[in-house]
Design an enzyme around this catalytic site. Structure first.
Site, PDB file in Angstrom:
ATOM      1  N   LYS A  59      26.418  20.890 -10.714  1.00  0.00           N
ATOM      2  CA  LYS A  59      26.069  22.258 -11.744  1.00  0.00           C
ATOM      3  C   LYS A  59      27.189  23.070 -11.576  1.00  0.00           C
ATOM      4  O   LYS A  59      27.768  23.785 -10.721  1.00  0.00           O
ATOM      5  CB  LYS A  59      25.133  23.026 -11.088  1.00  0.00           C
ATOM      6  CG  LYS A  59      24.522  23.751 -11.972  1.00  0.00           C
ATOM      7  CD  LYS A  59      23.846  25.421 -11.692  1.00  0.00           C
ATOM      8  CE  LYS A  59      24.917  26.419 -11.264  1.00  0.00           C
ATOM      9  NZ  LYS A  59      25.775  26.951 -12.572  1.00  0.00           N
ATOM     10  N   ASN A  77      36.347  29.488 -10.244  1.00  0.00           N
ATOM     11  CA  ASN A  77      37.990  29.730 -10.306  1.00  0.00           C
ATOM     12  C   ASN A  77      38.763  28.642 -10.242  1.00  0.00           C
ATOM     13  O   ASN A  77      40.088  28.532 -10.605  1.00  0.00           O
ATOM     14  CB  ASN A  77      38.165  30.618  -9.069  1.00  0.00           C
ATOM     15  CG  ASN A  77      37.722  30.189  -7.672  1.00  0.00           C
ATOM     16  OD1 ASN A  77      37.215  29.132  -7.414  1.00  0.00           O
ATOM     17  ND2 ASN A  77      38.439  30.447  -6.577  1.00  0.00           N
ATOM     18  N   TYR A  78      38.145  27.422  -9.835  1.00  0.00           N
ATOM     19  CA  TYR A  78      38.995  26.126 -10.107  1.00  0.00           C
ATOM     20  C   TYR A  78      37.917  25.351 -10.574  1.00  0.00           C
ATOM     21  O   TYR A  78      37.463  24.255  -9.833  1.00  0.00           O
ATOM     22  CB  TYR A  78      39.755  25.605  -8.695  1.00  0.00           C
ATOM     23  CG  TYR A  78      40.899  26.457  -8.322  1.00  0.00           C
ATOM     24  CD1 TYR A  78      42.115  26.039  -8.764  1.00  0.00           C
ATOM     25  CD2 TYR A  78      40.955  27.694  -7.556  1.00  0.00           C
ATOM     26  CE1 TYR A  78      43.424  26.837  -8.587  1.00  0.00           C
ATOM     27  CE2 TYR A  78      42.019  28.377  -7.483  1.00  0.00           C
ATOM     28  CZ  TYR A  78      43.177  27.594  -7.914  1.00  0.00           C
ATOM     29  OH  TYR A  78      44.395  28.848  -7.323  1.00  0.00           O
ATOM     30  N   CYS A 115      39.557  32.162  -3.356  1.00  0.00           N
ATOM     31  CA  CYS A 115      38.963  32.292  -2.012  1.00  0.00           C
ATOM     32  C   CYS A 115      39.827  32.424  -1.034  1.00  0.00           C
ATOM     33  O   CYS A 115      39.813  33.408   0.085  1.00  0.00           O
ATOM     34  CB  CYS A 115      37.959  31.153  -1.688  1.00  0.00           C
ATOM     35  SG  CYS A 115      38.958  29.446  -1.859  1.00  0.00           S
ATOM     36  N   GLU A 127      35.745  41.127  -0.202  1.00  0.00           N
ATOM     37  CA  GLU A 127      36.405  40.300  -0.915  1.00  0.00           C
ATOM     38  C   GLU A 127      36.693  41.119  -2.336  1.00  0.00           C
ATOM     39  O   GLU A 127      36.062  41.544  -2.916  1.00  0.00           O
ATOM     40  CB  GLU A 127      35.684  39.196  -1.308  1.00  0.00           C
ATOM     41  CG  GLU A 127      36.305  38.041  -1.822  1.00  0.00           C
ATOM     42  CD  GLU A 127      35.678  36.776  -1.858  1.00  0.00           C
ATOM     43  OE1 GLU A 127      34.410  36.552  -2.180  1.00  0.00           O
ATOM     44  OE2 GLU A 127      36.489  35.552  -1.706  1.00  0.00           O
ATOM     45  N   ASP A 136      18.398  27.428  -7.557  1.00  0.00           N
ATOM     46  CA  ASP A 136      17.477  27.489  -6.485  1.00  0.00           C
ATOM     47  C   ASP A 136      16.550  26.181  -6.548  1.00  0.00           C
ATOM     48  O   ASP A 136      16.276  25.616  -5.443  1.00  0.00           O
ATOM     49  CB  ASP A 136      16.280  28.572  -6.592  1.00  0.00           C
ATOM     50  CG  ASP A 136      17.138  29.923  -6.118  1.00  0.00           C
ATOM     51  OD1 ASP A 136      18.317  29.697  -6.097  1.00  0.00           O
ATOM     52  OD2 ASP A 136      16.378  30.831  -5.988  1.00  0.00           O
ATOM     53  N   GLU A 191      31.370  26.418   1.037  1.00  0.00           N
ATOM     54  CA  GLU A 191      32.741  26.799   1.104  1.00  0.00           C
ATOM     55  C   GLU A 191      32.538  28.140   0.232  1.00  0.00           C
ATOM     56  O   GLU A 191      32.373  28.228  -0.660  1.00  0.00           O
ATOM     57  CB  GLU A 191      33.648  25.866   0.137  1.00  0.00           C
ATOM     58  CG  GLU A 191      33.620  24.490   0.644  1.00  0.00           C
ATOM     59  CD  GLU A 191      34.905  24.309   2.159  1.00  0.00           C
ATOM     60  OE1 GLU A 191      35.539  25.430   1.946  1.00  0.00           O
ATOM     61  OE2 GLU A 191      34.559  23.583   2.722  1.00  0.00           O
TER      62      GLU A 191
END
Ligand code: NAP
Ligand code: MG
Length: 496
Positions: free
Chosen positions: A193, A170-171, A300, A395, A231, A266
């Protein structure tokens, strides 16, 4: 796009689509298995570019390179690290238009908002440069205990080592920067990443960081599926710290498999806007709508539930309706567009599901309420939402203004705190006592008084409680989290 970026990409022989490479140990390379994937423009589905789909070997090489470069950056003086960070800010500024264009194309973010993202990125690098020179330690005398009172301890901050930065869509530039800038300020090397939806702008940043004089191997950047290489990177024993931004589900999974590493998490949010009877309702409506709709609510810290006092609800809701009507939907390239497309099909589907569930359970749809063309979702207002509806708790991450009418002050606080999330929140009141009381009692990392939530450029600590994460991301606070305390204790009374 400026020729500066030619080094990181080449046109495909089939159709000329630009193929972006990855950065490992100072070299721009293709993935070892030659796999790539498309990055598409959410507005029209066109291909913005192709990026490498890193294989495990590539992820391993990225970690090895960062591990081997640990000393290089740790031994560089704070003065030189600050100079590089300042230079990066200058170079991003020089290439501002290229960044804005790419962010608009790969994320569908309206050009005005993308401009703000690039500005905030520049400021954050400058800020990190300043803070690099402020990293201090402590000198402690041992005379506060009965034994060895003659001892003196010198406490200094040392880098943690290799930081893995996992970034959300998103940013795409700014949140990468929120991790990269303090990690370098603190003297760490990095594996980054980017999100698969819109990774190109971070590769452009990596090129400018090289040009700014960052030594080879200190910054490594690999693109590829989170579930495939993510992972592997997260559980890698040579990674010392993970700075992750993304959804709570993936964040919790990452925390489980990380092992002995520092974690800065976050994660998701369900930020409440509490509108009390004594609030300035014009201002509250404007801020709540900005909080809800900016970047189509894909934030968020979006205000994704408004808890408004019943007595003023009718008046407030009218004001909200007229505010939302000002939000022009359109091509993100147009300077007056405020709402563009959503990032992908899954995101649109999730919003639609939540709105449908609320509609079925009795919410009033005052505006929108449906998918638009392609990846658009209409700006939507849901009034009379109740706590039985999914959208009260999950959300949304879409352009939906969700209004829950509450009986009184205490009910607003109770519902605000009932959420599993605790990232940000806004309180609207003209009463100083209510502002202080709610400011102290609302359970979120930040409580904004009479304003929509905003990340800022890292001058205030930012981060969440409960399922919204752990740690605080800011420039100074991140430097603290990305350094470890190292203590040397002297006993000056002992003969040498
Ligand atoms: P996401 O789907 O959780 O992805 C975030 C990152 O994690 C991406 O780079 C993703 O890679 C990677 N990833 C996915 N699965 C993984 C796995 N199994 N192991 C390791 N890495 C994995 O989040 P998003 O959709 O990009 O971003 C939206 C979410 O981020 C929302 O929940 C939002 O609230 C949260 N967010 C929080 C903050 C904050 O500061 N608290 C700020 C912004 C966003 P791929 O892209 O390759 O899948
Ligand atoms: Mg996602």
């Amino acid at each position: 796009m400026s020729g500066t970026f030619d080094a990181i990409r080449f046109p495909s022989s089939e159709n000329g689509t630009q193929i972006y490479k990855m950065l490992i140990n100072g070299k721009w390379i293709e993935s070892s298995n030659k796999k790539t994937f498309d990055v598409r423009n959410p507005y029209d589905g066109s291909i913005v570019g192709r990026v490498q789909k890193a294989a495990r070997d590539d992820a391993e090489n990225a970690v090895k390179s960062a591990f081997d470069a640990k000393k290089k950056i740790a031994n560089m003086s704070a003065y030189d690290r600050a100079k590089i960070l300042d230079k990066i800010a200058d170079l991003v500024s020089e290439h501002k238009d290229d960044f804005v264009n790419v962010i608009v194309a790969e994320s569908g973010k309206p050009v005005k908002v993308a401009g703000g993202e690039v500005e905030a990125t520049i400021e954050r690098f400058k800020f990190a440069a300043d803070e690099t020179k402020q990293i201090t330690g402590d000198v402690l005398k041992g005379d506060n205990v009965p034994w060895h009172q003659e001892k003196i301890g010198i406490v200094i901050r040392q880098p943690v080592g290799v930081v893995l930065a996992v970034c959300p869509f998103n940013y795409p530039l700014f949140i990468g920067t929120a991790k990269i800038a303090p990690a370098l300020a603190a003297g760490n090397s990095l594996v980054v990443k980017p999100a698969s939806d819109d990774p190109i702008c971070l590769f452009m940043l990596a090129k400018l960081m090289q040009d700014a004089g960052l030594p080879d191997g200190v910054l490594n950047m690999v693109s590829g599926s989170g579930s495939e290489i993510g992972d592997y990177l997260i559980s890698h024993e040579k990674i010392d710290m993970i700075s992750f931004t993304g959804s709570s589900d993936v964040g919790k999974h990452a925390a489980k498999i990380a092992g002995m590493k520092r974690l800065q998490m976050e994660l998701g949010g369900k930020c409440p806007g509490l509108v009390f009877e004594d609030a300035d309702l014009d201002m509250a409506a404007k801020e709540c709508v900005t909080g809800a709709l900016k970047f189509s609510g894909q934030r968020c810290d979006a205000i994704s539930r408004i808890l408004v006092a019943g007595k003023v609800a009718d008046v407030f809701v009218k004001k909200v309706v007229s505010e939302v009507k000002k939000w022009k939907v359109g091509n993100p390239k147009d300077s007056d567009t405020l709402i563009g497309p959503m990032i992908n099909e899954t995101a649109v589907k999730k919003v639609d599901e939540l709105v449908e569930d609320a509609r079925k359970k009795g919410a009033k749809v005052l505006l929108g309420g449906n998918k638009g063309k392609g990846l658009f979702y209409q700006p939507t207002i849901l009034d009379k939402v109740t706590t039985k509806m999914r959208i009260a708790w999950e959300e949304t991450f879409g352009p939906v203004v969700t209004i829950i009418r509450v009986k009184n002050y205490e009910e607003a606080i109770r519902i605000a705190n009932q959420s599993e999330f605790g990232l940000d929140s806004s309180v609207f009141t003209n009463g100083i006592n209510k502002a202080i009381d709610a400011g102290l009692r609302v359970e979120s990392g930040t409580v904004q008084i009479n304003a929509a939530p905003a990340h800022g450029v890292g001058n205030f600590p930012f981060g969440g409680d409960k399922s919204s994460g752990m740690g605080r991301e800011g420039v100074k606070t991140s430097i603290e989290e990305m350094t470890k305390l190292h203590t040397i204790v002297f006993n000056p009374k002992k003969p040498l």
